[in-house]
Design a protein around this motif. Structure first.
Motif, PDB file in Angstrom:
ATOM      1  N   LYS A   1       0.830  -1.206   0.000  1.00 44.54           N
ATOM      2  CA  LYS A   1       0.000   0.000   0.000  1.00 44.54           C
ATOM      3  C   LYS A   1       0.862   1.253   0.000  1.00 44.54           C
ATOM      4  O   LYS A   1       0.561   2.213  -0.711  1.00 44.54           O
ATOM      5  CB  LYS A   1      -0.920   0.012   1.218  1.00 44.54           C
ATOM      6  N   GLN A   2       1.949   1.244   0.779  1.00 46.52           N
ATOM      7  CA  GLN A   2       2.858   2.393   0.807  1.00 46.52           C
ATOM      8  C   GLN A   2       3.500   2.605  -0.558  1.00 46.52           C
ATOM      9  O   GLN A   2       3.644   3.725  -1.018  1.00 46.52           O
ATOM     10  CB  GLN A   2       3.930   2.188   1.884  1.00 46.52           C
TER      11      GLN A   2
ATOM     12  N   LYS B   1       1.091   4.266  -2.865  1.00 47.28           N
ATOM     13  CA  LYS B   1       0.946   5.691  -2.573  1.00 47.28           C
ATOM     14  C   LYS B   1       2.070   6.498  -3.190  1.00 47.28           C
ATOM     15  O   LYS B   1       1.867   7.621  -3.645  1.00 47.28           O
ATOM     16  CB  LYS B   1       0.923   5.931  -1.062  1.00 47.28           C
ATOM     17  N   THR B   2       3.282   5.944  -3.217  1.00 54.59           N
ATOM     18  CA  THR B   2       4.422   6.686  -3.761  1.00 54.59           C
ATOM     19  C   THR B   2       4.390   6.767  -5.280  1.00 54.59           C
ATOM     20  O   THR B   2       5.032   7.625  -5.843  1.00 54.59           O
ATOM     21  CB  THR B   2       5.754   6.057  -3.330  1.00 54.59           C
TER      22      THR B   2
ATOM     23  N   GLN C   1       1.603   7.261  -7.094  1.00 59.03           N
ATOM     24  CA  GLN C   1       0.523   8.096  -7.600  1.00 59.03           C
ATOM     25  C   GLN C   1       1.059   9.474  -7.967  1.00 59.03           C
ATOM     26  O   GLN C   1       1.947  10.017  -7.328  1.00 59.03           O
ATOM     27  CB  GLN C   1      -0.571   8.249  -6.536  1.00 59.03           C
TER      28      GLN C   1
END
Length: 69
Positions: A61-62, A65-66, A68
Protein backbone atom coordinates in the motif's frame (compact mmCIF):
# COMPACT_ATOMS: atom_id res chain seq x y z
CA UNK A 1 60.66 26.67 -8.59
CA UNK A 2 58.94 24.24 -6.25
CA UNK A 3 55.98 25.05 -4.09
CA UNK A 4 56.86 25.13 -0.41
CA UNK A 5 53.30 24.17 0.57
CA UNK A 6 52.23 20.51 0.38
CA UNK A 7 49.23 19.51 -1.70
CA UNK A 8 46.30 20.19 0.67
CA UNK A 9 43.78 18.12 -1.29
CA UNK A 10 45.89 14.99 -0.85
CA UNK A 11 46.28 15.71 2.85
CA UNK A 12 42.55 16.24 3.31
CA UNK A 13 41.80 13.03 1.39
CA UNK A 14 43.98 10.92 3.67
CA UNK A 15 42.65 12.69 6.74
CA UNK A 16 39.09 11.95 5.63
CA UNK A 17 39.93 8.33 4.86
CA UNK A 18 41.44 7.89 8.32
CA UNK A 19 38.35 9.43 9.92
CA UNK A 20 36.00 7.15 8.01
CA UNK A 21 38.11 4.11 8.92
CA UNK A 22 38.09 5.04 12.60
CA UNK A 23 34.33 5.59 12.55
CA UNK A 24 33.75 2.21 10.87
CA UNK A 25 35.95 0.48 13.46
CA UNK A 26 34.03 2.17 16.27
CA UNK A 27 30.68 1.07 14.86
CA UNK A 28 31.84 -2.54 14.61
CA UNK A 29 33.38 -2.51 18.09
CA UNK A 30 30.35 -1.03 19.87
CA UNK A 31 27.72 -3.47 21.15
CA UNK A 32 24.47 -3.57 19.25
CA UNK A 33 21.63 -1.80 21.03
CA UNK A 34 18.08 -3.02 20.53
CA UNK A 35 15.55 -0.34 19.54
CA UNK A 36 13.31 0.80 22.37
CA UNK A 37 10.11 0.45 20.36
CA UNK A 38 8.92 -2.96 19.28
CA UNK A 39 8.31 -3.34 15.57
CA UNK A 40 4.80 -4.52 14.78
CA UNK A 41 4.89 -7.19 12.11
CA UNK A 42 2.08 -8.74 10.16
CA UNK A 43 1.10 -12.29 11.07
CA UNK A 44 2.62 -15.01 8.92
CA UNK A 45 0.38 -16.14 6.09
CA UNK A 46 0.01 -19.65 4.82
CA UNK A 47 0.97 -20.09 1.18
CA UNK A 48 -1.97 -21.12 -1.04
CA UNK A 49 -1.92 -24.66 -2.39
CA UNK A 50 -2.61 -23.71 -6.03
CA UNK A 51 -0.10 -20.89 -6.49
CA UNK A 52 -0.74 -17.21 -6.34
CA UNK A 53 -0.15 -15.79 -2.91
CA UNK A 54 -0.37 -12.07 -3.60
CA UNK A 55 -1.81 -10.09 -0.75
CA UNK A 56 -2.16 -6.38 -0.20
CA UNK A 57 0.19 -5.66 2.70
CA UNK A 58 1.01 -2.34 4.33
CA UNK A 59 4.30 -2.23 2.42
CA UNK A 60 2.53 -2.70 -0.90
CA UNK A 61 0.00 0.00 0.00
CA UNK A 62 2.86 2.39 0.81
CA UNK A 63 4.47 1.63 -2.56
CA UNK A 64 1.22 2.32 -4.36
CA UNK A 65 0.95 5.69 -2.57
CA UNK A 66 4.42 6.69 -3.76
CA UNK A 67 3.61 5.89 -7.40
CA UNK A 68 0.52 8.10 -7.60
CA UNK A 69 0.92 11.37 -9.45
Amino acid sequence: MQNSQPNSSRRSFFSGAATVGAAAAAVVALPHVAPSEAVVSEPARVAPEKGGGYHLSARVKQYYKTTQL
